[in-house]
Structure formats: C-alpha cells, structure tokens
Design a protein around this motif. Sequence first.
Motif, PDB file in Angstrom:
ATOM      1  N   GLY B 109       0.795  -1.223   0.000  1.00 56.93           N
ATOM      2  CA  GLY B 109       0.000   0.000   0.000  1.00 56.93           C
ATOM      3  C   GLY B 109       0.824   1.266   0.000  1.00 56.93           C
ATOM      4  N   GLY B 110       0.239   2.310   0.561  1.00 57.14           N
ATOM      5  CA  GLY B 110       0.911   3.605   0.571  1.00 57.14           C
ATOM      6  C   GLY B 110       1.048   4.132   1.987  1.00 57.14           C
ATOM      7  N   ALA B 111       1.921   5.105   2.123  1.00 54.65           N
ATOM      8  CA  ALA B 111       2.089   5.779   3.418  1.00 54.65           C
ATOM      9  C   ALA B 111       1.892   7.269   3.186  1.00 54.65           C
ATOM     10  N   PRO B 112       1.354   7.970   4.178  1.00 54.90           N
ATOM     11  CA  PRO B 112       1.147   9.405   3.989  1.00 54.90           C
ATOM     12  C   PRO B 112       2.462  10.141   3.764  1.00 54.90           C
ATOM     13  N   ILE B 113       2.440  11.089   2.845  1.00 53.17           N
ATOM     14  CA  ILE B 113       3.608  11.944   2.636  1.00 53.17           C
ATOM     15  C   ILE B 113       3.585  13.020   3.716  1.00 53.17           C
ATOM     16  N   LEU B 114       4.706  13.173   4.393  1.00 53.08           N
ATOM     17  CA  LEU B 114       4.750  14.175   5.463  1.00 53.08           C
ATOM     18  C   LEU B 114       5.536  15.394   4.996  1.00 53.08           C
ATOM     19  N   PRO B 115       4.915  16.553   5.000  1.00 51.36           N
ATOM     20  CA  PRO B 115       5.655  17.754   4.596  1.00 51.36           C
ATOM     21  C   PRO B 115       6.611  18.126   5.733  1.00 51.36           C
ATOM     22  N   PRO B 116       7.765  18.668   5.394  1.00 52.60           N
ATOM     23  CA  PRO B 116       8.707  19.043   6.459  1.00 52.60           C
ATOM     24  C   PRO B 116       8.252  20.334   7.122  1.00 52.60           C
ATOM     25  N   LEU B 117       7.360  20.208   8.092  1.00 48.05           N
ATOM     26  CA  LEU B 117       6.732  21.386   8.687  1.00 48.05           C
ATOM     27  C   LEU B 117       7.238  21.604  10.093  1.00 48.05           C
ATOM     28  N   LYS B 118       7.503  22.836  10.400  1.00 44.53           N
ATOM     29  CA  LYS B 118       7.885  23.172  11.768  1.00 44.53           C
ATOM     30  C   LYS B 118       6.667  22.938  12.677  1.00 44.53           C
ATOM     31  N   GLY B 119       6.860  22.214  13.740  1.00 49.16           N
ATOM     32  CA  GLY B 119       5.774  22.026  14.702  1.00 49.16           C
ATOM     33  C   GLY B 119       4.936  20.776  14.459  1.00 49.16           C
ATOM     34  N   MET B 120       5.446  19.922  13.538  1.00 55.36           N
ATOM     35  CA  MET B 120       4.656  18.749  13.171  1.00 55.36           C
ATOM     36  C   MET B 120       4.476  17.737  14.301  1.00 55.36           C
ATOM     37  N   GLU B 121       5.410  17.805  15.256  1.00 58.53           N
ATOM     38  CA  GLU B 121       5.403  16.802  16.329  1.00 58.53           C
ATOM     39  C   GLU B 121       4.383  17.144  17.421  1.00 58.53           C
ATOM     40  N   LYS B 122       3.698  18.272  17.285  1.00 63.25           N
ATOM     41  CA  LYS B 122       2.775  18.688  18.348  1.00 63.25           C
ATOM     42  C   LYS B 122       1.577  17.744  18.462  1.00 63.25           C
ATOM     43  N   GLU B 123       1.017  17.723  19.632  1.00 63.34           N
ATOM     44  CA  GLU B 123      -0.235  16.981  19.814  1.00 63.34           C
ATOM     45  C   GLU B 123      -1.338  17.658  19.008  1.00 63.34           C
ATOM     46  N   GLY B 124      -2.223  16.870  18.479  1.00 67.49           N
ATOM     47  CA  GLY B 124      -3.300  17.460  17.681  1.00 67.49           C
ATOM     48  C   GLY B 124      -2.992  17.472  16.193  1.00 67.49           C
ATOM     49  N   VAL B 125      -1.849  16.887  15.821  1.00 70.66           N
ATOM     50  CA  VAL B 125      -1.481  16.798  14.401  1.00 70.66           C
ATOM     51  C   VAL B 125      -1.567  15.333  13.980  1.00 70.66           C
ATOM     52  N   PHE B 126      -2.336  15.059  12.936  1.00 71.30           N
ATOM     53  CA  PHE B 126      -2.596  13.674  12.543  1.00 71.30           C
ATOM     54  C   PHE B 126      -2.485  13.494  11.034  1.00 71.30           C
ATOM     55  N   THR B 127      -2.313  12.247  10.632  1.00 70.88           N
ATOM     56  CA  THR B 127      -2.520  11.882   9.228  1.00 70.88           C
ATOM     57  C   THR B 127      -3.809  11.065   9.179  1.00 70.88           C
ATOM     58  N   PHE B 128      -4.231  10.662   7.973  1.00 70.88           N
ATOM     59  CA  PHE B 128      -5.538  10.005   7.878  1.00 70.88           C
ATOM     60  C   PHE B 128      -5.544   8.933   6.794  1.00 70.88           C
TER      61      PHE B 128
END
Lengths: 152, 427
Positions: B109-128
Amino acid sequence: MARVYVKEQVCIGCRLCEVYCQLSHSGHKELVKAFRGPNIPVPRLRVEVDKHVSFSVRCQNCEDAPCVHACITGALSRNSESGQVICEEERCVGCWTCTLVCPYGAIRQNQAEKRMAKCDLCPEEEIPACVANCPNEALIFAADEEQVVPEP
Amino acid sequence: MEKVKYLVIGNSAAAIGALEAIREVDKEGSILILSDEPYHVYSRPLISEHLAYHRPLEKMLYRDTGYYQRNNINKRLGVSVTGIDPVAKTATLDGEGTLKWEKLLLATGGAPILPPLKGMEKEGVFTFTRLDDAKSIDDYLDSNTVTSAVVVGGGLIGVSVTEALVKREVPVTVVEMKDRLLNTILDGDSSAVVESTLRRAGVSLETGRTVVSINKDRAAPGKAGSITLDDGRRLFCQLVILAIGVKPRIELVEGAGIEVDRGICVDRHMQTSVKDIYAAGDAAQAYDCIYCQNRVVPIWPNAYSGGRVAGLNMAGVKSQYDNATVMNSLKYFGLAMTSIGIVAPAEEGYEVICWHDSHFYRKIVLKDGQVVGMVFTGDVEYSGVIFSLMKDKVDVSPFKEKLVSPDFNLACLPEDIRREKLSRISL
Ligand SMILES: Cc1cc2nc3c(=O)[nH]c(=O)nc-3n(C[C@H](O)[C@H](O)[C@H](O)COP(=O)(O)OP(=O)(O)OC[C@H]3O[C@@H](n4cnc5c(N)ncnc54)[C@H](O)[C@@H]3O)c2cc1C
C-alpha cells in the motif's frame, strides 16, 4: 445461470417492466399502494429509448463481474450457487464505484437510502416481474441460459 | 525454517484480490497473509465514516470474519515484515523470525507523505490513512475542545476527512497548494463544483496557499493552537490533519535489487523485475490502459484487480493487467461525481466536448476519435458505459455529441455497437 433476454424488435418502450419491478420490490401487492407514500422503490432495470429503438436492460451477472471487483466495501459478491451477483444492501454506502465499471449502466441509485439497487431476478417469484408483465413478450426468462438459443 | 507457498504482505484490497484469485486455482497451496495493522480486513475508505458517525469496525469489514479460515488462509496481523531476501526467498518478521516463501506478493500500500513542517510533532497533528488514525482523531476530539481544524491538502483524502469533521460539527479550513481542490482527479469546472459544495457546507478554502508552521497553543504548549500560512496569516486551530498525499511503501524492496521508480515497477503480469515477486495496489507502478504507461494509481478497485492478476499468475494461470486506468467516484456532501482517465489534458491534440446546465455538467475528452477521459456530475449512472467505450477503444466520432447529452442511454449507440454490447441478452 438464470437470465432475462430482450427482444428489441418487439419492445414498445411502455416501461411496464420498470413499473412491475417497482411493485415487486415494494412489499405491496397492488400498484396503487406501491406508488403511494414516501418510499416508492427504484426500478432495478431501465428502459433505454432513442427514437424508434427501445429495450430494457438489467444486471447481466457478468462473468468476472467488474462491479464485484471494484466494490470498496465488500457489499457485492457472487452467490456461488445461483451464480448471481448479489448486493448485501446494508453494507452498501452508495459510493457508486460499481457504476464506474458497469458496462451496461445497470446499477440504479436508491437515492433515499443512498444505496445501489440492482436486479435480483425476483427471488420470490417463479418468473421475474418484468418478464411476467411485459405485454408484448419482449422479455424472455430462462431459468438456465442453456435453454435459450438466440435466433439467427 | 517455516515455509509457505504464497506469502502476501498487506491485508487490504490488493491482498484480498490475490488471495481470491489464488484460491480459485489452487485450493491447497499454503498461504500466509501478514500485515502490521492488527485488524481483520476492513474497507480503508470507510475510515471517514468511522470518524463521522462512529461506524463500528464490524460494519467496515471488507470480508466476513470467517473468511480466512473458510479459505484455508493463515494470517498474522499486527506483525511487520522488516526485510525480504529475493535470492534466498525469505522474509524476516519483526520479532517472529524468518520464513521461506515460493511466491511473494508485495501489497504494502501507501504511506502518507509528510511535509517538512515546523511544529509537526505537536499533539493534535494527525494523518488520515488508517483506522487507527480515525480512532486517534476521534479520541482527540472527545478529550479536547476543538473549535476549528485545518486540513492540509485538498486531495481525495483531505476532502474525505473534511467531510467527516464537518459531520462532527468541527469547522474546517482546507489549505491546498495548487489553485484548486482535487486537481489530480478532476478538471477545473468539476473542481469548482466541489469547491462550491464545500463552501455551502461551511468549509473555508485556502487554495494556492501552503502551511509554513504549526504553532503551539499558548495554554498548552505541547499542543497545536494555530498554523501560519505562507502569506503570513495565522489560522487558529486545535486540530491539524496532514493529507498532502500518499506514496508507495517501498521500504522492503529498497536495496533488494527490485526495480523501483515512483512505485514498485511491475510488468503486465504484475510481476516485479525479480521472478516470483509480485506487487499490486498503491505500492505498485502498473500499466494504465489510457495513459499507455506504468503509473501509480492509488485507488481501491485497481488494487483489487491488480492483486487478482498477480494472484492468478502466482498460481500459474497467465493473466494480464491491461484494462485499468485512474477512475474516481465522489459523493461529497451528497454530490455525485465521476471521473475517469485523462480529464484535463495538458497538451495539444485532444478534443473536449461538454454539456452543462446551471447545476451539472458532463464532459468527455477525445483523442483520435476515441474517448480517453470523462467527468460526469449529478447523474452518473452511465459512467461505466462511457468507460467501456474507452476500454474497447471505440471510434466514437460519429456519435460523440450524444455521449454528453443528458438523454444519453444505450439505445443512442449505433446499432453495431449496441448489438455487440447486448449480444449475450438479445434475442
Ligand atoms: C480516507 C481514504 C479514503 C479513500 N477513499 C477511496 C475511495 O473512495 N475510492 C477508492 O477507490 N479509493 C479510496 N481510497 C484509496 C484506497 O483505500 C487504496 O487505494 C487502497 O486501500 C489500496 O489498497 P492496497 O491493498 O494497495 O493497500 P493498503 O490498503 O494501503 O494496505 C496495505 C497494508 O499493508 C500493510 N503493510 C505495509 N508494509 C508492511 C510491512 N512491511 N509489514 C506488514 N504490513 C505492511 C499496511 O500497514 C496496510 O495495512 C481512500 C483512502 C483513504 C485513506
């Protein structure tokens, strides 16, 4: 495999097959009751008309049915005994992926319940309602397709 | 060492397509199916219904719970495969040793592409992309006050999660880098229809924009509290969903000598560059009959049918994957829309025919007299008829206008084509 055959040259496009399909899937015995009230069933077949050409089309239970392969929820499957493609309606979410791949456009939409509606060959009846009520014998039912030899 | 005849990695559409094909041919050969997700096979697209309405797992199952046993299939779920050796024909499982296989299917299958974003590790950030994602978002909504959400990416997954959140009464802003939503599967006009449908449902759209950072919540610094757009504006939100796309999961084949481009390269039999190793589904780069080249097409029906072709070949029955292209059926907020093939040709040499009224429209794209793409909105029931003309490469020039007419039906087709189509049922 049971099948409904169509005789294009004698179909008069009266749409009684659609009407009796609706009646047969309404839970009522009388037309007036079936067509009154909020939940009028969707016809599970369709009369195709263009000028003088008309004929009715329903699910043909294709071999290697593309709709069964495409179904994203698993609602569609083939019954190994009857050979028919069946839809477990409560598992259908009305995504219409089946519609993308049906070469006959034979999948109808039950908009009220957001589910597909397809021909089930009227399992309660000996002869499907569309065939039994065609006034011009434009529809022929064969319980086993081997019985029918197309005219040359 | 444990041995199996068929090893299938992944427990989703492509895997099931393969299993069913194998069992049609080979009732006995041992099959082992492995997946790192712990669940019985479920319909991945339904994770949005899980989030929207708490649709329970039992009602998301793609096959019933007795399925594996009835088909004599061994399964190990919740187990990762950490490596494969194409020469020794082995696979290494995380913490569960190594096993030998004769035929292998990579249905990873596939995996979500993660943009290199500052603050991505915060709680409340999800993929789907997984049931567990839907569950985590659901838990987060239950245990936090979420007054607005930002969905990054306006593709299929982004719009799906947006609809689910709206149904949970969470106000959503969708941020899309390109100038329109669903730009890889729709043309400009149909994107505009989706956009106005979303706006009517209360969704805010920021197209042509990107998110540059996810910022902390002042009261709870570990949690997301806002995002900053590339034009400097700040949008307050306690929930961020990253949905900029999925990429094929190719980590198992990297360095294993199997050819990889964007996805795992396969031939028309869905076999990789290494004999006895097959790939299908979102992980694979397989033939597209309209684009006439191998492409990554991450959709459920193609995963199943590609898996099916792989399974037949694995079990010794020659079969080809030559009938598939990109196709989507959408029904966001009740609006039905279908698109197949090349819908927004970028180069010259295509003819476009459209019909529209004030609400809906129908469009076909032709090349050399053949249909190579279509978009229908509203009434979509004949989409598959058009697709069959595409697959059969029918010259539609004499009746092309009819195909987009709102009265189009099978009786409008020229007699020879109609007869051919109905040959099995005509008397
Ligand atoms: C929210 C959402 C909505 C969607 N809606 C639609 C839609 O409406 N129509 C449509 O056609 N498609 C839709 N899709 C896409 C569709 O779900 C995918 O195309 C389909 O799931 C692909 O199936 P697959 O078998 O290739 O892989 P997947 O479904 O991705 O499954 C692969 C499995 O393999 C496992 N795996 C991977 N690597 C390993 C490893 N090394 N060891 C063990 N296990 C491993 C993964 O964890 C996963 O469980 C949607 C997807 C999402 C996320």
